[in-house]
Design an enzyme around this catalytic site. Structure first.
Site, PDB file in Angstrom:
ATOM      1  N   GLY A 197       0.668  -8.995  44.316  1.00  0.00           N
ATOM      2  CA  GLY A 197       1.718  -9.669  43.571  1.00  0.00           C
ATOM      3  C   GLY A 197       2.135 -10.945  44.278  1.00  0.00           C
ATOM      4  NE  ARG A 198       5.768 -14.700  41.082  1.00  0.00           N
ATOM      5  CZ  ARG A 198       7.061 -14.987  41.099  1.00  0.00           C
ATOM      6  NH1 ARG A 198       7.560 -15.801  41.996  1.00  0.00           N
ATOM      7  NH2 ARG A 198       7.875 -14.457  40.215  1.00  0.00           N
TER       8      ARG A 198
ATOM      9  CD  GLU B 275       3.714 -18.079  47.221  1.00  0.00           C
ATOM     10  OE1 GLU B 275       2.851 -18.908  46.885  1.00  0.00           O
ATOM     11  OE2 GLU B 275       4.696 -17.770  46.513  1.00  0.00           O
TER      12      GLU B 275
ATOM     13  CB  CYS C  63      -4.067  -7.958  44.459  1.00  0.00           C
ATOM     14  SG  CYS C  63      -4.061  -9.192  43.146  1.00  0.00           S
ATOM     15  CG  HIS C  64      -2.105 -12.518  45.428  1.00  0.00           C
ATOM     16  ND1 HIS C  64      -2.530 -12.086  44.198  1.00  0.00           N
ATOM     17  CD2 HIS C  64      -2.235 -13.872  45.415  1.00  0.00           C
ATOM     18  CE1 HIS C  64      -2.894 -13.121  43.460  1.00  0.00           C
ATOM     19  NE2 HIS C  64      -2.728 -14.220  44.168  1.00  0.00           N
TER      20      HIS C  64
ATOM     21  CE1 TYR D 141      -6.894 -12.018  40.168  1.00  0.00           C
ATOM     22  CE2 TYR D 141      -6.331 -14.177  41.031  1.00  0.00           C
ATOM     23  CZ  TYR D 141      -6.646 -13.360  39.962  1.00  0.00           C
ATOM     24  OH  TYR D 141      -6.735 -13.880  38.704  1.00  0.00           O
TER      25      TYR D 141
END
Length: 197
Positions: A89-90, A93, A119-120, A139
């Site tokens: 997800g975000r 980050e 993923c992320h 990802y």
């Protein structure tokens, strides 16, 4: 035999499926799972987002659920846990900017404890500088970061996962069956190894 304790580090706008599904599945398999977020306490929640693949050039994003944390990040000691899960997800980050998060990840990797990232989530692994020489899935948009961190990017199907020693990675939530099965295998091997010691 006591249940293995797993730490999940998550944050606001974590991917909904990549947080909720492993959290619930690992609990169902008999593991203890503590979900934490820097700056938040047990009983507070993080907002999730749903990333979907609907024919656009990248994923779409929609608001998901509120995911309730069951432990407090400030109180955890990574040495008390047997394994680590990093959803995508975000959240990764901004989580990768937190020194305590990177120290925790470094602990699990340096001690060769089981680590699952999806993923992320690889963005946290790259920021922690712990994947040099490893084979890592993520990802596809994270491929440059994975390669710049000195790892080999595993270009696998979206529903596949890859295990490299203690590290299990996958590109996105369609890989949950493979990712969680491989992580369970690594967890089982780690537990048998500790019992044999």
């Amino acid at each position: 035999m006591s249940a293995q304790k797993i730490l999940m580090i998550t944050g606001d706008f974590t991917e909904d499926y990549e947080t909720m599904v492993p959290f619930q599945a690992l609990l169902a398999m008999g593991y203890e799972v503590d979900a934490v977020c820097p700056g938040k306490k047990a009983g507070e929640s993080v907002a999730t987002c749903i990333h979907d693949f609907e024919g656009d050039q990248t994923y779409t994003e929609k608001r998901g659920h509120n995911f309730t944390l069951n432990a407090t990040f400030a109180d955890i000691n990574p040495a008390d846990y047997d394994a680590l899960v990093i959803p995508g997800g975000r959240a990764p980050e901004y989580l990768r900017l937190d020194g305590a998060v990177l120290e925790a990840v470094s602990h699990f990797m340096s001690e060769a404890k089981p680590v699952a990232a999806i993923c992320h989530g690889a963005q946290i692994l790259t920021a922690a500088k712990v994947i040099e020489g490893r084979t890592v899935s993520a990802y596809p948009a994270c491929r440059p970061e994975v390669e710049l961190a000195g790892a080999t990017y595993a270009d696998i199907a979206v529903d596949a996962a890859v295990t490299d020693g203690n590290l299990v990675t996958a590109p996105a939530w369609p890989a949950h069956p493979a990712w969680l099965a491989q992580f369970h295998k690594v967890l089982s091997s780690a537990q048998q190894g500790s019992l044999a010691a």
